[in-house]
Design a protein around this motif. Structure first.
Motif, PDB file in Angstrom:
ATOM      1  N   TYR A  60       0.825  -1.212   0.000  1.00 52.84           N
ATOM      2  CA  TYR A  60       0.000   0.000   0.000  1.00 52.84           C
ATOM      3  C   TYR A  60       0.861   1.266   0.000  1.00 52.84           C
ATOM      4  CZ  TYR A  60      -4.629  -2.040   0.447  1.00 52.84           C
ATOM      5  OH  TYR A  60      -5.804  -2.703   0.199  1.00 52.84           O
ATOM      6  N   LEU A  61       1.975   1.236   0.701  1.00 49.17           N
ATOM      7  CA  LEU A  61       2.882   2.396   0.694  1.00 49.17           C
ATOM      8  C   LEU A  61       3.439   2.623  -0.707  1.00 49.17           C
ATOM      9  CD1 LEU A  61       4.329   4.586   2.348  1.00 49.17           C
ATOM     10  CD2 LEU A  61       6.157   2.935   2.732  1.00 49.17           C
ATOM     11  N   LEU A  88       2.008   1.704  -3.458  1.00 45.04           N
ATOM     12  CA  LEU A  88       0.885   2.172  -4.259  1.00 45.04           C
ATOM     13  C   LEU A  88       0.667   3.666  -4.051  1.00 45.04           C
ATOM     14  CD1 LEU A  88      -1.637   1.617  -6.061  1.00 45.04           C
ATOM     15  CD2 LEU A  88      -2.876   1.232  -3.930  1.00 45.04           C
ATOM     16  N   LEU A  89       0.735   4.108  -2.803  1.00 51.48           N
ATOM     17  CA  LEU A  89       0.531   5.517  -2.495  1.00 51.48           C
ATOM     18  C   LEU A  89       1.614   6.402  -3.107  1.00 51.48           C
ATOM     19  CD1 LEU A  89      -1.161   7.566  -0.831  1.00 51.48           C
ATOM     20  CD2 LEU A  89       0.463   7.180   1.020  1.00 51.48           C
ATOM     21  N   LEU A  90       2.867   5.969  -3.024  1.00 54.85           N
ATOM     22  CA  LEU A  90       3.981   6.801  -3.496  1.00 54.85           C
ATOM     23  C   LEU A  90       4.252   6.669  -4.993  1.00 54.85           C
ATOM     24  CD1 LEU A  90       6.469   6.246  -0.548  1.00 54.85           C
ATOM     25  CD2 LEU A  90       4.968   8.205  -0.935  1.00 54.85           C
ATOM     26  N   GLY A 117       2.201   4.593  -7.337  1.00 54.96           N
ATOM     27  CA  GLY A 117       1.125   3.784  -7.905  1.00 54.96           C
ATOM     28  C   GLY A 117       1.066   3.800  -9.416  1.00 54.96           C
ATOM     29  N   HIS A 160       4.108  -1.315  -6.792  1.00 58.90           N
ATOM     30  CA  HIS A 160       3.420  -2.240  -5.897  1.00 58.90           C
ATOM     31  C   HIS A 160       3.210  -3.585  -6.587  1.00 58.90           C
ATOM     32  CE1 HIS A 160       0.359  -0.228  -8.295  1.00 58.90           C
ATOM     33  NE2 HIS A 160      -0.458  -1.243  -8.059  1.00 58.90           N
ATOM     34  N   ALA A 190      -5.926  -0.865  -5.299  1.00 59.36           N
ATOM     35  CA  ALA A 190      -6.105  -0.565  -3.876  1.00 59.36           C
ATOM     36  C   ALA A 190      -7.045  -1.581  -3.229  1.00 59.36           C
ATOM     37  CB  ALA A 190      -6.634   0.856  -3.700  1.00 59.36           C
TER      38      ALA A 190
END
Length: 92
Positions: free
Chosen positions: A18-19, A21-23, A25, A30, A74
């Motif tokens: 998830y980290l 994906l957030l940074l 994505g 990811h 996500a």
């Protein structure tokens, strides 16, 4: 002795996925982390090719495509991590 030190492949963390994906994505890091190399490379290629085309419709379309893909991931990350961490479950 070496077999004792190596316990096989490391388990993949949902939190780290998830980290990533957030940074990163749109670049698919990811997916690369979770062992989905081909689709991760595809996301990265679409994003990189969209950067010089941002002012045209094609560039914007590329970002919309990878953005939508990342949003869908996500929801899918926990199942992708489960499949990566427990490949025997796929055979059952």
């Amino acid at each position: 002795m070496l077999a004792v030190l190596s316990s096989g492949p490391r388990r993949k963390s949902v939190g780290l996925a998830y980290l990533l994906l957030l940074l990163f994505g749109l670049f698919g890091l990811h997916r690369l982390y979770l062992g989905r190399s081909l689709s991760g490379a595809g996301m990265a290629a679409i994003t990189v090719l969209s950067i010089p085309l941002i002012w045209s419709g094609l560039g914007l379309l590329g970002f919309v495509a990878t953005g939508t893909w990342a949003l869908a991931d996500a929801v899918l990350i926990p199942s992708m991590a489960r499949e990566t961490n427990d490949p025997v479950a796929l055979l059952a």
